[in-house]
Design an enzyme around this catalytic site. Structure first.
Site, short mmCIF file in Angstrom:
data_model
loop_
_atom_site.label_atom_id
_atom_site.label_comp_id
_atom_site.label_asym_id
_atom_site.label_seq_id
_atom_site.Cartn_x
_atom_site.Cartn_y
_atom_site.Cartn_z
N HIS A 255 1.38 4.69 -2.69
CA HIS A 255 1.02 5.39 -3.92
C HIS A 255 2.30 6.03 -4.46
O HIS A 255 2.90 6.87 -3.76
CB HIS A 255 -0.02 6.46 -3.63
CG HIS A 255 -1.28 5.91 -2.99
ND1 HIS A 255 -2.41 5.66 -3.70
CD2 HIS A 255 -1.54 5.55 -1.71
CE1 HIS A 255 -3.34 5.16 -2.88
NE2 HIS A 255 -2.84 5.09 -1.67
N HIS B 49 -9.46 0.72 -1.45
CA HIS B 49 -9.39 1.43 -0.17
C HIS B 49 -10.77 1.39 0.47
O HIS B 49 -11.78 1.72 -0.18
CB HIS B 49 -9.01 2.89 -0.39
CG HIS B 49 -7.56 3.15 -0.65
ND1 HIS B 49 -6.86 2.52 -1.64
CD2 HIS B 49 -6.68 3.98 -0.03
CE1 HIS B 49 -5.61 2.96 -1.63
NE2 HIS B 49 -5.47 3.85 -0.66
N HIS C 218 0.85 -1.19 0.00
CA HIS C 218 0.00 0.00 0.00
C HIS C 218 0.89 1.24 0.00
O HIS C 218 1.25 1.76 1.05
CB HIS C 218 -0.92 -0.04 1.24
CG HIS C 218 -1.94 1.06 1.26
ND1 HIS C 218 -3.08 0.99 2.02
CD2 HIS C 218 -1.99 2.25 0.62
CE1 HIS C 218 -3.78 2.09 1.85
NE2 HIS C 218 -3.13 2.88 1.01
N GLU D 4 -11.06 3.54 5.91
CA GLU D 4 -10.01 4.50 6.30
C GLU D 4 -10.72 5.60 7.09
O GLU D 4 -10.65 5.61 8.33
CB GLU D 4 -9.30 5.07 5.07
CG GLU D 4 -8.21 6.08 5.40
CD GLU D 4 -7.57 6.73 4.16
OE1 GLU D 4 -8.12 6.60 3.06
OE2 GLU D 4 -6.53 7.40 4.33
N ASP E 2 1.85 4.09 2.62
CA ASP E 2 0.79 4.88 1.96
C ASP E 2 1.37 6.00 1.09
O ASP E 2 1.48 5.84 -0.12
CB ASP E 2 -0.20 5.43 3.00
CG ASP E 2 -1.57 5.74 2.41
OD1 ASP E 2 -1.79 5.44 1.22
OD2 ASP E 2 -2.43 6.27 3.14
N ASP E 3 1.71 7.14 1.69
CA ASP E 3 2.26 8.28 0.95
C ASP E 3 3.46 8.81 1.74
O ASP E 3 3.36 9.84 2.43
CB ASP E 3 1.18 9.37 0.81
CG ASP E 3 -0.03 8.85 0.07
OD1 ASP E 3 0.03 8.75 -1.16
OD2 ASP E 3 -1.02 8.50 0.74
N1 HPA Z 1 -6.65 7.19 0.85
C1 HPA Z 1 -7.29 7.36 -0.29
N2 HPA Z 1 -6.68 7.75 -1.41
C2 HPA Z 1 -5.38 7.98 -1.37
C3 HPA Z 1 -4.66 7.83 -0.22
C4 HPA Z 1 -5.33 7.40 0.95
O1 HPA Z 1 -4.77 7.23 2.06
N3 HPA Z 1 -3.38 8.14 -0.51
C5 HPA Z 1 -3.33 8.46 -1.82
N4 HPA Z 1 -4.54 8.37 -2.34
ZN ZN Z 2 -3.70 4.69 0.18
#
Ligand code: HPA
Ligand code: ZN
Length: 351
Positions: free
Chosen positions: A21, A209, A19, A212, A290-291
């Site tokens: 991006h 996703h 996970h 969250e 994630d990012d």
């Molecule tokens: N959630 C949804 N979309 C996303 C995320 C996330 O954490 N990071 C990059 N796009």
């Molecule tokens: Zn994500």
């Protein structure tokens, strides 16, 4: 703090990241470099003083208030990516950092709609990423797979069009699977059932996703309406014991992102995440970044944060790393190599 023997163990642990991006690994220094090189205008200081310097931007990244607040910066940031070489540089830098953190296999998301809407050709994106994947395999022995994401803040038909364009790559394996990302609340999984039904009929791997910011009902919908093999984030299972039991029984892995969840105010602290609950209830999960350029940590930082909060033992980490290998979308041969690597590390770090 996660230090000493346990830190060395977590670093050595062969990690599969599921996970991440790629556009979320755009560090501010590369962002400003590419903006200058490609003549892309970023918001002016009057519009948003965060873009004055690397430091002001990094400071703003520490004050996200929600997923949408983050996504605003995420989509501006990626607007500097134009040429195949830009996409290659971005991905190669991620692989370099992931290797440093002990990642041996990475399955990484990308968002074609955010680039094609700016006039960047779909092929330019994938060609750049594929070149970085080849170099990462040669230079770092990292294997990787691409997962194409439908953006759920855009019309469903826009996502369907992108998906149709990606089908040849999904068929050839250049792209390994389909994902669903961006604004969660108000865009429930069932809206995407036709796209996912087509992907299932063609035998493509599927994740989404869910859970969250929105609740466990979105996770149940991803399972029932999209027939996913994994759920990204998926931190809401404790809200419904029956859905949690279903995830455990079917072995549906959730790809958790601890630092992201804290930074986007989904939980107050890492300790509030259901890590212990999932271990006790047989829910499989992997730990991911994630990012990482936006949330202040790559995959090892996320492992350390979990260790600091939960004080897991090595056997528990072996189980987590083993589940991450099982839940990966690589070949059985590669999984066997990764399991052997894990066994070797467990022997090397035995008490
Ligand atoms: N959630 C949804 N979309 C996303 C995320 C996330 O954490 N990071 C990059 N796009
Ligand atoms: Zn994500």
């Amino acid at each position: 703090m996660c230090q000493g023997h346990m830190h060395e163990f977590l670093k050595a642990l062969p990690k599969c990241e599921h996970h991440m991006h790629l556009e979320g690994s755009l560090e501010p220094s590369l962002l400003f470099d590419l903006a200058a090189r490609n003549n892309i205008s970023l918001p002016s200081p009057a519009e948003d003083p965060s873009f004055e310097s690397i430091d002001t931007l990094l400071a703003r990244y520490q004050r996200f208030t929600s997923l949408d607040d983050f996504l605003h910066y995420y989509f501006i940031g990626m607007s500097v990516l134009v040429t195949p070489a830009d996409f290659e540089a971005l991905a190669y830098e991620y692989f370099r950092r992931a290797h440093r953190d002990g990642v041996v296999h990475a399955e990484v998301f990308f968002d074609p709609q955010a680039h094609t809407s700016r006039g960047v050709a779909y092929a330019a994106i994938v060609d750049g990423f594929a070149a970085a994947q080849r170099r990462a395999r040669a230079d770092f022995a990292i294997t990787s797979e691409l997962i194409v994401c439908v953006l759920r803040h855009l019309p469903v038909e826009d996502g369907a069009r992108m998906y149709r364009d990606a089908i040849p790559h999904l068929e050839s394996g250049v792209v390994r699977g389909l994902g669903l990302s961006s604004t969660e609340k108000g865009n429930p999984p069932h809206l995407y059932r036709d796209i996912y039904a087509d992907a299932a009929a063609r035998g493509f791997r599927r994740t989404a996703h869910a859970g969250e910011e929105a609740g466990v009902d979105y996770m149940a919908s991803a399972l029932h309406h999209l027939d996913v093999m994994r759920v990204d984030h998926g931190i809401k299972l404790p809200e419904d014991a029956a859905v949690m039991a279903l995830f455990a029984q079917r072995g549906i892995m959730v790809t958790m992102c601890p630092l992201s969840n804290v930074e986007l105010r989904c939980v107050p602290t890492v300790a509030a995440l259901p890590i212990r609950t999932y271990l006790d209830n047989g829910v499989r999960f992997s730990i991911n970044s994630d990012d990482p350029a936006y949330f202040g940590g790559y995959v090892l930082d996320n492992h350390c944060a979990v260790q600091d909060a939960f004080g897991l033992d090595k056997k528990e980490w072996e189980r987590i790393a083993g589940h991450a290998i099982d839940g990966s979308w690589c070949s059985d041969e590669r999984k066997a190599e990764l399991r052997k690597h894990l066994e070797d590390v467990m022997v090397r770090f035995q008490d």
